[in-house]
Design a protein around this motif. Structure first.
Motif, PDB file in Angstrom:
ATOM      1  N   VAL A 173       0.826  -1.191   0.000  1.00 56.85           N
ATOM      2  CA  VAL A 173       0.000   0.000   0.000  1.00 56.85           C
ATOM      3  C   VAL A 173       0.872   1.257   0.000  1.00 56.85           C
ATOM      4  CG1 VAL A 173      -1.647   1.337   1.371  1.00 56.85           C
ATOM      5  CG2 VAL A 173      -1.968  -1.107   1.113  1.00 56.85           C
ATOM      6  N   MET A 174       2.025   1.214   0.666  1.00 58.13           N
ATOM      7  CA  MET A 174       2.832   2.424   0.810  1.00 58.13           C
ATOM      8  C   MET A 174       3.398   2.915  -0.524  1.00 58.13           C
ATOM      9  SD  MET A 174       2.339   3.382   3.802  1.00 58.13           S
ATOM     10  CE  MET A 174       3.442   4.774   3.820  1.00 58.13           C
ATOM     11  N   ARG A 175       3.738   2.016  -1.422  1.00 53.46           N
ATOM     12  CA  ARG A 175       4.234   2.479  -2.729  1.00 53.46           C
ATOM     13  C   ARG A 175       3.125   3.218  -3.466  1.00 53.46           C
ATOM     14  NH1 ARG A 175       7.621  -2.870  -4.626  1.00 53.46           N
ATOM     15  NH2 ARG A 175       5.557  -3.794  -4.610  1.00 53.46           N
ATOM     16  N   CYS A 176       1.928   2.643  -3.471  1.00 49.94           N
ATOM     17  CA  CYS A 176       0.793   3.301  -4.128  1.00 49.94           C
ATOM     18  C   CYS A 176       0.418   4.590  -3.403  1.00 49.94           C
ATOM     19  CB  CYS A 176      -0.398   2.352  -4.204  1.00 49.94           C
ATOM     20  SG  CYS A 176      -0.163   1.027  -5.405  1.00 49.94           S
ATOM     21  N   PHE A 177       0.495   4.592  -2.092  1.00 49.33           N
ATOM     22  CA  PHE A 177       0.196   5.783  -1.301  1.00 49.33           C
ATOM     23  C   PHE A 177       1.133   6.925  -1.683  1.00 49.33           C
ATOM     24  CE2 PHE A 177       1.097   8.132   2.740  1.00 49.33           C
ATOM     25  CZ  PHE A 177      -0.133   8.772   2.858  1.00 49.33           C
ATOM     26  N   THR A 178       2.415   6.628  -1.803  1.00 51.22           N
ATOM     27  CA  THR A 178       3.402   7.637  -2.175  1.00 51.22           C
ATOM     28  C   THR A 178       3.101   8.204  -3.554  1.00 51.22           C
ATOM     29  OG1 THR A 178       5.081   6.581  -0.803  1.00 51.22           O
ATOM     30  CG2 THR A 178       5.875   8.015  -2.573  1.00 51.22           C
ATOM     31  N   LEU A 179       2.838   7.338  -4.511  1.00 50.47           N
ATOM     32  CA  LEU A 179       2.522   7.774  -5.868  1.00 50.47           C
ATOM     33  C   LEU A 179       1.206   8.560  -5.886  1.00 50.47           C
ATOM     34  CD1 LEU A 179       3.212   7.836  -8.846  1.00 50.47           C
ATOM     35  CD2 LEU A 179       2.255   5.526  -9.053  1.00 50.47           C
ATOM     36  N   ALA A 180       0.208   8.085  -5.159  1.00 53.64           N
ATOM     37  CA  ALA A 180      -1.088   8.765  -5.118  1.00 53.64           C
ATOM     38  C   ALA A 180      -0.966  10.157  -4.503  1.00 53.64           C
ATOM     39  CB  ALA A 180      -2.099   7.921  -4.341  1.00 53.64           C
ATOM     40  N   ASN A 181      -0.162  10.317  -3.469  1.00 52.60           N
ATOM     41  CA  ASN A 181       0.043  11.642  -2.871  1.00 52.60           C
ATOM     42  C   ASN A 181       0.627  12.609  -3.891  1.00 52.60           C
ATOM     43  OD1 ASN A 181      -0.955  10.885  -0.396  1.00 52.60           O
ATOM     44  ND2 ASN A 181       1.047  10.554   0.526  1.00 52.60           N
ATOM     45  N   TYR A 182       1.579  12.137  -4.640  1.00 51.95           N
ATOM     46  CA  TYR A 182       2.190  12.956  -5.701  1.00 51.95           C
ATOM     47  C   TYR A 182       1.132  13.358  -6.726  1.00 51.95           C
ATOM     48  CZ  TYR A 182       5.290  14.185  -9.575  1.00 51.95           C
ATOM     49  OH  TYR A 182       5.913  14.848 -10.600  1.00 51.95           O
ATOM     50  N   LEU A 183       0.277  12.426  -7.117  1.00 54.89           N
ATOM     51  CA  LEU A 183      -0.756  12.710  -8.116  1.00 54.89           C
ATOM     52  C   LEU A 183      -1.808  13.682  -7.584  1.00 54.89           C
ATOM     53  CD1 LEU A 183      -1.118   9.104  -9.565  1.00 54.89           C
ATOM     54  CD2 LEU A 183      -0.090  11.092 -10.701  1.00 54.89           C
ATOM     55  N   VAL A 184      -2.213  13.531  -6.322  1.00 54.74           N
ATOM     56  CA  VAL A 184      -3.193  14.446  -5.726  1.00 54.74           C
ATOM     57  C   VAL A 184      -2.640  15.873  -5.708  1.00 54.74           C
ATOM     58  CG1 VAL A 184      -4.283  15.091  -3.528  1.00 54.74           C
ATOM     59  CG2 VAL A 184      -4.481  12.762  -4.394  1.00 54.74           C
ATOM     60  N   GLN A 185      -1.362  16.024  -5.413  1.00 52.40           N
ATOM     61  CA  GLN A 185      -0.737  17.354  -5.405  1.00 52.40           C
ATOM     62  C   GLN A 185      -0.782  17.998  -6.789  1.00 52.40           C
ATOM     63  OE1 GLN A 185       3.210  16.656  -3.912  1.00 52.40           O
ATOM     64  NE2 GLN A 185       2.529  16.441  -1.797  1.00 52.40           N
ATOM     65  N   ARG A 186      -0.930  17.205  -7.819  1.00 54.91           N
ATOM     66  CA  ARG A 186      -0.985  17.702  -9.193  1.00 54.91           C
ATOM     67  C   ARG A 186      -2.408  17.729  -9.755  1.00 54.91           C
ATOM     68  NH1 ARG A 186       3.293  16.535  -7.254  1.00 54.91           N
ATOM     69  NH2 ARG A 186       5.248  17.409  -7.920  1.00 54.91           N
ATOM     70  N   GLY A 187      -3.388  17.587  -8.858  1.00 54.84           N
ATOM     71  CA  GLY A 187      -4.769  17.770  -9.250  1.00 54.84           C
ATOM     72  C   GLY A 187      -5.536  16.531  -9.662  1.00 54.84           C
ATOM     73  N   TYR A 188      -4.934  15.363  -9.519  1.00 52.40           N
ATOM     74  CA  TYR A 188      -5.632  14.126  -9.878  1.00 52.40           C
ATOM     75  C   TYR A 188      -6.530  13.656  -8.742  1.00 52.40           C
ATOM     76  CZ  TYR A 188      -2.644  13.528 -13.968  1.00 52.40           C
ATOM     77  OH  TYR A 188      -2.010  13.695 -15.170  1.00 52.40           O
ATOM     78  N   LYS A 189      -7.591  12.983  -9.101  1.00 50.61           N
ATOM     79  CA  LYS A 189      -8.438  12.303  -8.124  1.00 50.61           C
ATOM     80  C   LYS A 189      -7.932  10.864  -8.041  1.00 50.61           C
ATOM     81  CE  LYS A 189     -13.184  10.838  -7.274  1.00 50.61           C
ATOM     82  NZ  LYS A 189     -14.572  10.906  -7.756  1.00 50.61           N
ATOM     83  N   THR A 190      -7.708  10.389  -6.841  1.00 53.85           N
ATOM     84  CA  THR A 190      -7.204   9.029  -6.662  1.00 53.85           C
ATOM     85  C   THR A 190      -8.205   8.211  -5.863  1.00 53.85           C
ATOM     86  OG1 THR A 190      -5.996   9.712  -4.695  1.00 53.85           O
ATOM     87  CG2 THR A 190      -4.771   9.699  -6.762  1.00 53.85           C
ATOM     88  N   VAL A 191      -8.397   6.985  -6.311  1.00 49.46           N
ATOM     89  CA  VAL A 191      -9.311   6.066  -5.651  1.00 49.46           C
ATOM     90  C   VAL A 191      -8.559   4.762  -5.408  1.00 49.46           C
ATOM     91  CG1 VAL A 191     -11.497   4.817  -5.794  1.00 49.46           C
ATOM     92  CG2 VAL A 191     -11.295   7.090  -6.834  1.00 49.46           C
ATOM     93  N   PHE A 192      -8.563   4.309  -4.169  1.00 50.46           N
ATOM     94  CA  PHE A 192      -7.945   3.032  -3.815  1.00 50.46           C
ATOM     95  C   PHE A 192      -9.042   1.979  -3.727  1.00 50.46           C
ATOM     96  CE2 PHE A 192      -4.504   5.720  -2.648  1.00 50.46           C
ATOM     97  CZ  PHE A 192      -3.367   4.929  -2.561  1.00 50.46           C
ATOM     98  N   PHE A 193      -8.868   0.895  -4.449  1.00 51.06           N
ATOM     99  CA  PHE A 193      -9.721  -0.286  -4.325  1.00 51.06           C
ATOM    100  C   PHE A 193      -8.890  -1.322  -3.587  1.00 51.06           C
ATOM    101  CE2 PHE A 193     -11.823   1.904  -7.709  1.00 51.06           C
ATOM    102  CZ  PHE A 193     -13.163   1.544  -7.587  1.00 51.06           C
ATOM    103  N   LEU A 194      -9.326  -1.683  -2.389  1.00 52.20           N
ATOM    104  CA  LEU A 194      -8.542  -2.575  -1.534  1.00 52.20           C
ATOM    105  C   LEU A 194      -9.418  -3.653  -0.922  1.00 52.20           C
ATOM    106  CD1 LEU A 194      -6.670   0.223   0.440  1.00 52.20           C
ATOM    107  CD2 LEU A 194      -5.652  -1.222  -1.287  1.00 52.20           C
TER     108      LEU A 194
END
Length: 181
Positions: free
Chosen positions: A1-22
């Protein structure tokens, strides 16, 4: 989860909407994701373990079951107005079969570090130091773009924030007395 979390944080800072399916998450993981601005969707538990790959039992189902469940959720939810630009996957039990099904709606970006199963993703990230294209011979399609090696490491922002301090301190240090790993 932490690798995806790190990437998702970067994407959110650039205006993307992120959704985790877990599946099978812990309350503290759920809280970490939602408090950081990510949408979290817990999927139903699967109960037909597969033995296809060394880590398949972690999925508690087959790649096809998992892919179909994800597609069903994507098609029947209002999480996205349009199909996601990419679907990022990081799971040792998911490979080419899952990726081929999911790519029917969006390109797949796979994160791996075991190179122990075939992939059909558009991109494959393996941030392991020293990895090379030869490690994925016969495991990827000709269309897969490989991002290999430590230069692609998914590091949380905290590491960048403290780098300059560490470099400055190292320049003024004559000898090291303690190392924390």
């Amino acid at each position: 989860v932490m690798r995806c979390f790190t990437l998702a944080n970067y994407l959110v800072q650039r205006g993307y909407k992120t959704v985790f399916f877990l599946r099978h998450t812990l309350p503290n993981v759920d809280a970490l994701l939602t408090e950081s601005g990510h949408v979290l969707f817990n999927m139903d538990y699967l109960s037909h373990p597969s033995k296809k790959y060394p880590h398949s039992h972690w999925l508690n189902g087959t790649e096809v079951q998992d892919a179909n469940a994800l597609l069903q959720h994507l098609n029947n939810s209002d999480l996205f107005e349009t199909a996601p630009e990419y679907i990022i996957v990081d799971h040792y039990a998911l490979g080419a079969n899952w990726e081929e099904i999911i790519q029917s709606i969006s390109p797949v970006f796979a994160i791996d570090d075991l190179n122990d199963r075939p992939h059909a993703s558009k991109f494959l990230l393996d941030q392991t130091f020293g990895k090379s294209k030869i490690d994925y011979n016969n495991l990827i399609s000709a269309q897969t773009t490989l991002l290999l090696g430590a230069q692609y490491a998914l590091l949380r922002s905290e590491f960048f924030e403290f780098r300059n301090k560490a470099v400055t301190k190292r320049k003024s240090t004559v000898s090291m007395k303690k190392i924390l790993i």
